[in-house]
Design an enzyme around this catalytic site. Sequence first.
Site, mmCIF file in Angstrom:
data_model
loop_
_atom_site.group_PDB
_atom_site.id
_atom_site.type_symbol
_atom_site.label_atom_id
_atom_site.label_comp_id
_atom_site.label_asym_id
_atom_site.label_seq_id
_atom_site.Cartn_x
_atom_site.Cartn_y
_atom_site.Cartn_z
ATOM 1 N N ARG A 78 0.852 -1.183 0.000
ATOM 2 C CA ARG A 78 0.000 0.000 0.000
ATOM 3 C C ARG A 78 0.894 1.241 0.000
ATOM 4 O O ARG A 78 1.686 1.431 0.928
ATOM 5 C CB ARG A 78 -0.905 -0.009 1.239
ATOM 6 C CG ARG A 78 -1.706 1.250 1.421
ATOM 7 C CD ARG A 78 -2.635 1.164 2.620
ATOM 8 N NE ARG A 78 -3.391 2.383 2.747
ATOM 9 C CZ ARG A 78 -3.162 3.327 3.668
ATOM 10 N NH1 ARG A 78 -2.215 3.177 4.579
ATOM 11 N NH2 ARG A 78 -3.883 4.418 3.698
ATOM 12 N N HIS A 121 -2.691 11.040 0.591
ATOM 13 C CA HIS A 121 -2.157 10.827 1.934
ATOM 14 C C HIS A 121 -1.504 12.138 2.376
ATOM 15 O O HIS A 121 -0.296 12.225 2.582
ATOM 16 C CB HIS A 121 -1.177 9.648 1.935
ATOM 17 C CG HIS A 121 -0.881 9.070 3.283
ATOM 18 N ND1 HIS A 121 -1.066 7.730 3.581
ATOM 19 C CD2 HIS A 121 -0.407 9.628 4.414
ATOM 20 C CE1 HIS A 121 -0.713 7.491 4.835
ATOM 21 N NE2 HIS A 121 -0.297 8.638 5.366
ATOM 22 N N GLU A 164 -7.207 8.706 6.076
ATOM 23 C CA GLU A 164 -7.407 9.389 7.355
ATOM 24 C C GLU A 164 -7.853 10.851 7.211
ATOM 25 O O GLU A 164 -7.140 11.775 7.651
ATOM 26 C CB GLU A 164 -6.137 9.312 8.206
ATOM 27 C CG GLU A 164 -5.666 7.892 8.468
ATOM 28 C CD GLU A 164 -4.445 7.824 9.376
ATOM 29 O OE1 GLU A 164 -3.856 8.874 9.691
ATOM 30 O OE2 GLU A 164 -4.085 6.706 9.788
ATOM 31 N N ASN A 292 -7.410 1.986 9.870
ATOM 32 C CA ASN A 292 -6.126 2.259 10.510
ATOM 33 C C ASN A 292 -6.335 2.314 12.008
ATOM 34 O O ASN A 292 -7.182 3.065 12.501
ATOM 35 C CB ASN A 292 -5.550 3.602 10.032
ATOM 36 C CG ASN A 292 -5.102 3.556 8.584
ATOM 37 O OD1 ASN A 292 -5.208 2.522 7.927
ATOM 38 N ND2 ASN A 292 -4.594 4.672 8.084
ATOM 39 N N TYR A 294 -4.254 2.317 15.867
ATOM 40 C CA TYR A 294 -3.036 2.343 16.673
ATOM 41 C C TYR A 294 -3.325 2.236 18.159
ATOM 42 O O TYR A 294 -2.600 1.580 18.888
ATOM 43 C CB TYR A 294 -2.236 3.626 16.396
ATOM 44 C CG TYR A 294 -1.651 3.620 15.009
ATOM 45 C CD1 TYR A 294 -0.422 3.040 14.758
ATOM 46 C CD2 TYR A 294 -2.354 4.161 13.934
ATOM 47 C CE1 TYR A 294 0.111 2.994 13.476
ATOM 48 C CE2 TYR A 294 -1.830 4.117 12.643
ATOM 49 C CZ TYR A 294 -0.598 3.530 12.418
ATOM 50 O OH TYR A 294 -0.084 3.472 11.161
ATOM 51 N N GLU A 361 -3.507 0.050 8.109
ATOM 52 C CA GLU A 361 -2.338 0.445 8.919
ATOM 53 C C GLU A 361 -2.487 -0.086 10.324
ATOM 54 O O GLU A 361 -3.551 0.055 10.943
ATOM 55 C CB GLU A 361 -2.202 1.971 9.039
ATOM 56 C CG GLU A 361 -1.696 2.656 7.814
ATOM 57 C CD GLU A 361 -1.511 4.166 8.016
ATOM 58 O OE1 GLU A 361 -1.264 4.612 9.166
ATOM 59 O OE2 GLU A 361 -1.640 4.882 7.014
HETATM 60 O O1 IFM Z 1 2.743 7.772 9.846
HETATM 61 C C1 IFM Z 1 1.360 7.857 10.017
HETATM 62 C C2 IFM Z 1 0.652 7.670 8.695
HETATM 63 O O2 IFM Z 1 1.064 8.577 7.741
HETATM 64 C C3 IFM Z 1 -0.831 7.817 8.880
HETATM 65 N N1 IFM Z 1 -1.310 6.981 9.944
HETATM 66 C C4 IFM Z 1 -0.612 7.012 11.202
HETATM 67 C C5 IFM Z 1 0.875 6.808 10.979
HETATM 68 C C6 IFM Z 1 1.609 6.831 12.327
HETATM 69 O O3 IFM Z 1 1.407 8.028 12.972
#
Ligand code: IFM
Length: 453
Positions: A78, A121, A164, A292, A294, A361
Site C-alpha cells: 500500500r 495521503h 485518514e 487504521n 493504533y 495500517e
Molecule cells: O505515519 C502515520 C501515517 O502517515 C498515517 N497513519 C498514522 C501513521 C503513524 O502516525
Amino acid sequence: MTDEVQFPAGFLWGVATSAYQIEGAAALDGRTPSIWDEFCQRPGAIRDGSSGDVAVDHYHRFREDVALMADLGVTAYRFSVSWTRAVRPDGSVNPAGMDFYSRLVDELLGHGIQPWVTLYHWDLPAHLAGGWTARDTAYRFGEYAALTHRALGDRVATWTTLNEPWCSAFLGYGSGEHAPGRQDPGEALLAAHHLMLAHGLGVQALRSGGASQVGLTLNFTPVMAADPSQATDVEVARRVDGVANRLFADPVFHGRYPVDVIVDAGSLWPVGAIRDGDLALISQPIDVLGVNFYSSQAVTAAEHLILPSAHVTAGHADVVSRGLPRTAMGWEVDPDAFRDLLVRLHRDYAGPAGVGLVVTENGAAYADEQVIDGVVQDEDRIDYVRHHLRAAYAALAAGVDLRGYFLWSLIDNFEWAFGYSKKFGIVGVDEHLNRRPKLSARWFARVVSEGRV
Ligand code: IFM
C-alpha cells in the site's frame, strides 16, 4: 505456543507507506510543492526541523525497496501517489512524475506483489487556494483521480481515495499540528465535508474509469468513558467518538452526518457548504473499508466544548491513563479495543453493506535502542504486532469479513510533525540511507509465509 492463530489462505499480507514520508526527490522531474513542503519550512512546525525533501530516497531506491518487500513475502504493498508529482498545477499529467508510479507498479507486479494505491495521503498541492476549505479542491481531486486511474488503472486493481481524513481536517485545520497549520474549528469541519466530497467525487471518477475495487481508509480511535458509572464520562465518550469516528463513517455508509455531532457543533456546523446531492455522492457504494488502528482512549469530562479542537486533550475532555503500556508515541497499547473496533465496524457499517474490511495500517513506534550484530532487536514492536494480529484474528473468528492486514510501516520514515524522531519501520535506515531490516522484519516474514502468529 497455544495462543497461536492460523489465518485463512488468501488473507492479504502487506506493508504500507506514503509518498511524502518516503520518496524524497521533492523538486525533481517536475514535482511542485505540497502543503507539507511549505509547512516544513515553518519554524517550529517539525520537531527535529526536518522535512521530506530527501526522506528515505525511495524515489531513487524503489527497486531495492520492492526487493525488501519480496524478501518479506508480502502479497500487497500500500503506497500513495503524490498529487504534485503526478499532475501539474494546470491539471495536466506530469509525464515524468506519473512515470515513476508506473515503474513502481511494474516492479511490484514483476515480484508478484499487488499494488494498493492511495490517492491522497495528506500532500495537497500548495497552489490550490483555500486548501480543503475550498469546495473547488474536491473537484480538482476528482480530476486528479481520473488522470491517475487512466495512467495506472490497467495494472492497479485496488484504489483508496483518502487516507485518514480526520487527520487532514482536524490536525490540519483544527489543532494546526499538521499542514497547512490552521487553527480554526469551523474550518476543520468545513474541510471535513470537502474531504468527504472529494472521496465521493474520487469514487465517481474511478468507477467511470472502470475501477473494480474502490475504498476509503479511515483512522479509528475507540473512545471509552474513564468511569463508566459516571454519566458525564459516558456522555463525553459519546461526543468524542462522534467526531473521531462516526463523523467520517456515517456519511459513507448511512448517507448522513451524525445528528449528535451536528447538534454539538452548533453554529460551527458548515450547513451552507453541504449541498443537495453531496451526501449521495459521499455514500456511493465502496468495496473495501480501510481501517487504521493504533490506540484507544479513555476520556473524562472537562469544561469546554469538544469540537473546537482536534485533540480531546485540549481542555474539552481529558484523556485518562489506564496504566497500559505505551509506544514511543505515548499511545496506550490496547489490542482488545482493536478486536472490538473491527466487530463494531463490521456490525454497524461494512457488514450490512457487504463491504470487506482491510487493516490498512497498524504498527508501532519504539526507540529501537537494542542492537546486536547490526540488527535492531525490536521485540517490543514484534509483541505489539503479534497481539494486534491475534486481536484481528479474534474478530475474524467472530464473523468479521476481514480480508487483509498491512503493517505500518515497511521502513522508518518522516513521521510528520515528529520528523524522523519516531520510527515505525520494520526496516531501518542508516545515515547513508542504507536499508537495515530489523528483527521484526525477519519475524514478519515468517508470519506471512506461515499465515500463523
Ligand atoms: O505515519 C502515520 C501515517 O502517515 C498515517 N497513519 C498514522 C501513521 C503513524 O502516525
